[in-house]
Every structure is written in structure tokens, then in C-alpha cells.
Design an enzyme around this catalytic site. Sequence first.
Site, mmCIF file in Angstrom:
data_model
loop_
_atom_site.group_PDB
_atom_site.id
_atom_site.type_symbol
_atom_site.label_atom_id
_atom_site.label_comp_id
_atom_site.label_asym_id
_atom_site.label_seq_id
_atom_site.Cartn_x
_atom_site.Cartn_y
_atom_site.Cartn_z
ATOM 1 N N GLY A 1 -78.441 105.864 -13.932
ATOM 2 C CA GLY A 1 -77.016 106.084 -14.149
ATOM 3 C C GLY A 1 -76.497 107.430 -13.716
ATOM 4 O O GLY A 1 -75.327 107.747 -13.947
ATOM 5 N N GLU B 1 -85.268 104.395 -14.043
ATOM 6 C CA GLU B 1 -84.787 103.215 -13.318
ATOM 7 C C GLU B 1 -83.550 103.548 -12.478
ATOM 8 O O GLU B 1 -82.457 103.042 -12.739
ATOM 9 C CB GLU B 1 -84.435 102.095 -14.296
ATOM 10 C CG GLU B 1 -85.586 101.605 -15.145
ATOM 11 C CD GLU B 1 -85.108 100.684 -16.261
ATOM 12 O OE1 GLU B 1 -83.941 100.223 -16.208
ATOM 13 O OE2 GLU B 1 -85.881 100.429 -17.188
ATOM 14 N N PRO B 2 -83.677 104.361 -11.446
ATOM 15 C CA PRO B 2 -82.509 104.624 -10.601
ATOM 16 C C PRO B 2 -82.126 103.389 -9.797
ATOM 17 O O PRO B 2 -82.983 102.640 -9.329
ATOM 18 C CB PRO B 2 -82.996 105.753 -9.686
ATOM 19 C CG PRO B 2 -84.484 105.563 -9.624
ATOM 20 C CD PRO B 2 -84.879 105.057 -10.984
ATOM 21 N N GLY B 3 -80.840 103.181 -9.647
ATOM 22 C CA GLY B 3 -80.337 102.100 -8.806
ATOM 23 C C GLY B 3 -79.381 102.667 -7.782
ATOM 24 O O GLY B 3 -79.749 102.974 -6.657
ATOM 25 N N ARG B 4 -78.132 102.877 -8.204
ATOM 26 C CA ARG B 4 -77.113 103.413 -7.307
ATOM 27 C C ARG B 4 -77.545 104.729 -6.673
ATOM 28 O O ARG B 4 -77.267 104.974 -5.489
ATOM 29 C CB ARG B 4 -75.804 103.604 -8.090
ATOM 30 C CG ARG B 4 -74.639 104.156 -7.275
ATOM 31 C CD ARG B 4 -73.344 104.142 -8.080
ATOM 32 N NE ARG B 4 -72.245 104.722 -7.312
ATOM 33 C CZ ARG B 4 -71.880 105.998 -7.381
ATOM 34 N NH1 ARG B 4 -72.507 106.830 -8.205
ATOM 35 N NH2 ARG B 4 -70.881 106.454 -6.648
ATOM 36 N N ARG C 1 -65.846 97.043 -5.894
ATOM 37 C CA ARG C 1 -65.955 98.143 -6.846
ATOM 38 C C ARG C 1 -64.623 98.846 -7.128
ATOM 39 O O ARG C 1 -64.352 99.211 -8.279
ATOM 40 C CB ARG C 1 -66.997 99.164 -6.386
ATOM 41 C CG ARG C 1 -68.421 98.630 -6.420
ATOM 42 C CD ARG C 1 -69.431 99.706 -6.078
ATOM 43 N NE ARG C 1 -69.573 100.657 -7.161
ATOM 44 C CZ ARG C 1 -69.150 101.903 -7.122
ATOM 45 N NH1 ARG C 1 -68.558 102.380 -6.031
ATOM 46 N NH2 ARG C 1 -69.315 102.712 -8.144
ATOM 47 N N TYR D 1 -63.964 98.824 -11.025
ATOM 48 C CA TYR D 1 -64.278 100.075 -11.710
ATOM 49 C C TYR D 1 -63.340 101.225 -11.359
ATOM 50 O O TYR D 1 -63.565 102.354 -11.797
ATOM 51 C CB TYR D 1 -65.696 100.548 -11.359
ATOM 52 C CG TYR D 1 -66.785 99.528 -11.504
ATOM 53 C CD1 TYR D 1 -66.931 98.794 -12.676
ATOM 54 C CD2 TYR D 1 -67.698 99.326 -10.481
ATOM 55 C CE1 TYR D 1 -67.950 97.870 -12.820
ATOM 56 C CE2 TYR D 1 -68.731 98.403 -10.616
ATOM 57 C CZ TYR D 1 -68.839 97.678 -11.787
ATOM 58 O OH TYR D 1 -69.859 96.767 -11.921
ATOM 59 N N CYS E 1 -55.188 87.260 -0.372
ATOM 60 C CA CYS E 1 -53.860 87.074 -0.980
ATOM 61 C C CYS E 1 -53.933 87.432 -2.461
ATOM 62 O O CYS E 1 -53.753 86.587 -3.344
ATOM 63 C CB CYS E 1 -53.386 85.641 -0.782
ATOM 64 S SG CYS E 1 -53.024 85.258 0.933
#
Length: 377
Positions: free
Chosen positions: A213, A241-244, A279, A283, A308
Amino acid sequence: MLNDTQLLEAAQRFSTPLYVYDAAELDAALAGVRAAFTDTRIFYAMKANPNLSLLRRFRSAGVGFECVSAGELARAVKAGASGEHILVNGPAKSDEEYAEGGRLGATFIVDRGEEVALLPPSSRALVRVNPALSVSTHDHLATGAGSSKFGVPLSEVAAVVEALKAAGHTARGLHVHIGSAIRDAGDFAAAFAKLSELRPSVGELEVLDVGGGWSLDADLHGIAGQARQAAEVFGAQLWAEPGRYLVAGAGVLLSTVVGSKQTGRDFVLLDAGMTELIRPMLYGAVQPIRALWQGDQTKPYDLAGPACESGDVLAHDVPLPTPQRGGVLALLEAGAYGAAMSSNYLSRPRPAEVLWDGSWQVIRQREGPEAIWAAEL
């Protein structure tokens, strides 16, 4: 990061919308995590970007995977991971996911007390802690808040640990993940302090998993130092647990200008929108943006996609040279939750993905119409 010439070459060669990844940036991000989190086992949060080519690259570098679906478990195996390298997470696991995680010998992240009775016999597990904190990120990304659907309340953690042991499972330790794109390093310190308060009730542990995070500009060494201190309280090995953090900076979404218009706002109209990058709508995410064309006059524009939908706007008030039909825009820091969340809404094909590793490699073909409806009867 790839330069403008390389990005324009990719757009011309593979057409747009297009996701482009830089292998050197992927490797640098992983090296940065390892430099900060020394002696830490790294599990990539696959949901950020599950492309098999990227997964194989991480697996060959010794990285494991955090999975939140049966499909992600299958991808982990396809990428070469065994059970010791797999975590099974999620607040509402299916029977299939319990069974497959058990067959693989993966470690389960228990999200609520009643999961203890649902685990396969003799499972290994971590207990996810909800530290009930307000953190510096968008509400939809805050997973450690007291009102969040994630984790076991602090007051119940010790009882869940004991229940795991009584049921014949291996309670390996605790897990915490308070959100994504968190800007204030103090949020992590607060979470780790909450965990440390549990030491008298849970005793020593094998593992302390501190999730991920971190924002891309986070003080990773400072956060890692605080995590290491928390692990020492329990005599535990540190997991993360890195993701982004591992993939966002390596990815660029390329989009072509199809026109411009003025209503109450000045719009640049693009061939990419919410179906390629949701995103901003979900967010309020803000991507750095670079125009790959020249021009003297610059003024702010909103970037609108082709759907649309009034919400199909990728960015507001972006300073751009006078837009040219056929010009290419680069939306940076798009390697995470971009392609992973892309959709076939409006029967739009999901974009191709390419990797630069000294030469171009196509790592996902652009879909055609037949691929979109292939499963329909």
C-alpha cells in the site's frame, strides 16, 4: 522510463489504446523494495497487474504471489509458483478457492473467525488484523478502517489464533494491510503499533505480514524499519505484499487524440477512456500526463473518453499544447490497476500490452470482436 521516441514508436507499431511496460522500471522497483525490506519475503499482490509475462518475471526473481481468486491461483501456478510461494487472501473466499489453496499447500489469510471451520484440514494460516485506523488515501482504498469489510477486530485476534490451533491448523502469524496509495508513512507506524499491542495475547509468531500500500514516493526505508521493529516484537519473519508499488511506475497507457470540443469545458477527446483506465472514476486517481506532440500555446483541457457516460473523463485541467487529431498522449504510472481493470463494456476490445526489454515484446494481444463474445451462446 521510456522516452517520447520509444512511446511514439510503440503507438505507431501496435496502435492505441496501448499499455506499454518498461522492464528496467519493473526490475528497479523490485530492487528498491528489496533494498529497503532486507531479509523479507516478498509476495506480489497479483491484482495490481496479472499479466503472465510480468508474473513469470517476478517468479524468476524469487517473488511469490498474493491471490484473491481461483483465477489468480491458476495464474500463480501457470507462472511457476508452488504452494509455499502463494498466499490466499480475500474476505469472501469460495469453496473452490479453499479447496485449491489446500491442494497447493498455500498459506491462507483468515479474514474472519468463521473461516477457521472452512479451511481444509491442517492448513497454514495468517490472521488478518483490522487496526481500525483512518489513513491518508481515498475511502475506496482504505482497507484498515474500522468500518472496512476487511480483517478481524483487534479484540478478537487472539481468540481466532487459538481457534486455528485448536482446529489442528498452523497459525503462522498475523497480517495487516491498511490500504493502497497511502501518502503518510505515519499511517504504517500506527498500524504496526496496533499489532505490537497484541504481543501479550498471541505470544511469539513465525510470520508478520505487513502487506503493502505504499505510495510511489513513500519513504520505503523508514516504513521497512518500522515494520522490522514490529516483527522483532514477535520474534517473527517479516513478509510484505507490494502490488501497485512494483508495477505502476513501469506502465504507460498510450491514447490517440480523435478530436476536441468546447461546451462549458474545453475537452480533448481520446480513443481511451473508462474501459481502458477506470481508476480516475473509481478512486479519483490522478495520472501524470505527457503530450507527445509539440505546440507553443498551452491551456488546460479535460480528457474525455469515448463511452456514453458523463463520468468517462480521465483527467481534468491538464495543461496541453493545442491538440492535434492523431496526436498521442501518454498517461504515466498506469502499470497498476489499468489493464487489470479494463473491461469490454460497450463491446470494446481490451487493449494490447507490450513490454520493452531491449526490444518490443507483445505480452497481450489486442482483442477482436470474436474474442469478446466467444463465451456467449
